[in-house]
Design a protein around this motif. Structure first.
Motif, mmCIF file in Angstrom:
data_model
loop_
_atom_site.group_PDB
_atom_site.id
_atom_site.type_symbol
_atom_site.label_atom_id
_atom_site.label_comp_id
_atom_site.label_asym_id
_atom_site.label_seq_id
_atom_site.Cartn_x
_atom_site.Cartn_y
_atom_site.Cartn_z
ATOM 1 N N SER A 2 -15.590 -79.757 2.859
ATOM 2 C CA SER A 2 -14.968 -78.445 2.829
ATOM 3 C C SER A 2 -14.887 -77.908 1.403
ATOM 4 C CB SER A 2 -13.565 -78.542 3.426
ATOM 5 O OG SER A 2 -12.873 -77.333 3.225
ATOM 6 N N ALA A 4 -12.549 -75.539 0.737
ATOM 7 C CA ALA A 4 -11.260 -74.839 0.708
ATOM 8 C C ALA A 4 -10.573 -74.981 -0.641
ATOM 9 C CB ALA A 4 -10.353 -75.335 1.831
ATOM 10 N N ARG A 5 -10.462 -76.190 -1.159
ATOM 11 C CA ARG A 5 -9.760 -76.389 -2.435
ATOM 12 C C ARG A 5 -10.527 -75.733 -3.577
ATOM 13 N NH1 ARG A 5 -5.210 -78.812 -4.990
ATOM 14 N NH2 ARG A 5 -5.447 -77.838 -7.012
ATOM 15 N N ALA A 24 -4.870 -76.349 1.026
ATOM 16 C CA ALA A 24 -6.254 -76.758 1.292
ATOM 17 C C ALA A 24 -6.322 -77.678 2.504
ATOM 18 C CB ALA A 24 -6.847 -77.445 0.061
ATOM 19 N N GLU A 25 -5.402 -78.619 2.607
ATOM 20 C CA GLU A 25 -5.365 -79.530 3.756
ATOM 21 C C GLU A 25 -5.144 -78.753 5.056
ATOM 22 O OE1 GLU A 25 -5.243 -82.650 6.436
ATOM 23 O OE2 GLU A 25 -6.073 -82.625 4.407
ATOM 24 N N GLU A 28 -8.350 -76.737 6.015
ATOM 25 C CA GLU A 28 -9.356 -77.658 6.543
ATOM 26 C C GLU A 28 -8.973 -78.159 7.934
ATOM 27 O OE1 GLU A 28 -9.691 -80.633 3.498
ATOM 28 O OE2 GLU A 28 -10.624 -79.231 2.103
ATOM 29 N N ASP A 32 -11.115 -77.490 11.354
ATOM 30 C CA ASP A 32 -11.570 -78.694 12.040
ATOM 31 C C ASP A 32 -11.031 -78.729 13.469
ATOM 32 O OD1 ASP A 32 -12.839 -81.379 12.078
ATOM 33 O OD2 ASP A 32 -10.766 -82.076 12.235
ATOM 34 N N SER A 75 -6.019 -68.392 4.256
ATOM 35 C CA SER A 75 -7.038 -68.401 3.206
ATOM 36 C C SER A 75 -6.943 -67.162 2.322
ATOM 37 C CB SER A 75 -8.449 -68.454 3.814
ATOM 38 O OG SER A 75 -8.677 -69.707 4.424
ATOM 39 N N CYS A 123 -3.649 -81.238 12.573
ATOM 40 C CA CYS A 123 -3.413 -79.837 12.263
ATOM 41 C C CYS A 123 -1.925 -79.493 12.394
ATOM 42 C CB CYS A 123 -4.270 -78.947 13.162
ATOM 43 S SG CYS A 123 -4.264 -77.211 12.651
#
Length: 134
Positions: A2, A4-5, A24-25, A28, A32, A75, A123
């Protein structure tokens, strides 16, 4: 892998309200989970006992849509709205809990449901951690 970070790190202004690692986690985990739930719904439809999996399919598709929307909303940072972010994270956490519970009921018989339940739990926990940090 990913990005994202990496994308968070390139944002040209300060981000309000979120720890970057937790954010970020969560992003993702949301994307996912959306993919996993979509694939699980499809796998359920391919099962011989599809009628018994009707609720699982519906819960999977609802969770996938909510997770994808949540990932997109959190995001974005320009014009950040804490109330909106909090509401969508709470909705995502709720959808993931419901989907994880439903898939867990079928996990012993269907491996795709076991995998999906795990993604939903991850999640749910990521949304919960991000909410707690706000």
């Amino acid at each position: 892998m990913s990005k994202a970070r990496a994308m968070l790190d390139t944002y040209p202004q300060d981000r309000d309200g979120f720890d970057p690692d937790l954010l970020a986690e969560c992003i993702e985990a949301c994307f996912d989970c959306a993919q996993t739930c979509t694939a699980c719904a499809d796998a359920c439809l391919a099962e011989d006992m599809v009628a018994e999996l009707r609720k699982c399919v519906r819960t999977n598709l609802d969770c996938a849509d909510i997770c994808a929307a949540t990932g997109r909303v959190v995001s974005r940072h320009t014009g950040y709205d804490a109330n909106l972010s909090r509401a969508i994270l709470e909705a995502c956490r709720t959808a993931c809990r419901a989907c994880g519970d439903e898939c867990s009921r079928h996990a012993e018989m269907h491996e795709h449901c076991r995998v999906c339940a795990e993604a939903c739990r991850r999640c749910e926990q990521a949304c919960d951690a991000l909410l707690a940090s706000m």
